[in-house]
Write a protein that holds these residues in place. Sequence first.
Motif, short mmCIF file in Angstrom:
data_model
loop_
_atom_site.label_atom_id
_atom_site.label_comp_id
_atom_site.label_asym_id
_atom_site.label_seq_id
_atom_site.Cartn_x
_atom_site.Cartn_y
_atom_site.Cartn_z
N TYR A 112 -9.55 -2.40 5.16
CA TYR A 112 -10.27 -2.29 3.79
C TYR A 112 -11.82 -1.70 4.15
N LYS A 163 -8.13 -6.83 6.03
CA LYS A 163 -9.49 -7.04 5.65
C LYS A 163 -10.23 -5.83 6.49
N HIS A 220 0.76 -1.11 0.01
CA HIS A 220 0.09 0.13 0.05
C HIS A 220 0.84 1.17 -0.01
#
Length: 255
Positions: A159, A156, A94
Amino acid sequence: MALSQGARPLRVYKETTQLLRLGVLAKEPPWYQVVASVPPSTILIRTTPVEFTSSAQDGPRVLDRKVKKSKRFFRPHHIQYPEDDLRRTFFADHPWELARPRILVEDTGNDSLNYDWSKLQQPGKALDGESVIQRQMWLMDHEKLSKSAAYDVARKEFYRVRMRSDIERRIAAEEARSVGAFFGKTHLQIGLELEEKALLAWKVKAQEAVAKRQQRIEAMASPGSIDADATDEDTTNEASGTVENQPSAAETSKV
């Protein structure tokens, strides 16, 4: 005590002894006997250390003076923390998270210890990559998950929160526009305009470069064509002159 200026350490004891013998000094200084038993050294630099080999038969040997020390001899040791590897992995996946504004000021340097990392979002702390790393560390320590499994769980959750924040921001922008708010151009639109300007400027420069190159090619080709035409005319004239100067068959038979 009248000692000579710039006296060397070994001469201090000798001059003091002489002063005592002459009666200039009434009693010995407190350091007199100490210096007499342990004379000061005249070499102020460190001597070459002795390296002892593993074999007793070889005996001690002096280190080679020509051996150069490494340039990293005085550098501090590299300190590696468990979070460093996790940060390297997260920000490699990222990279745009590094472009987000962050608060670098901390109170004690261990502010992450004051939060409960059983959940990703913390009150009073903006969500960033460090939250994912601390959450992953908590899962590895308390839930006994592997590095990859804890990374997947924390990623997760990250996100999910990011998508929810993005949706909330879009809804807020639409509500603001519905009541007459104007936000202007977005960063993406500004970037596209700057890119188009750069492409147009490059196109103009490319056309100018092509025109100059074409002019150079024509200038180099023009003298060559003139010389070629002149050479062709000279060759034609020479051939015609040769034919005119040759005698006819009748003249040859008369001769």
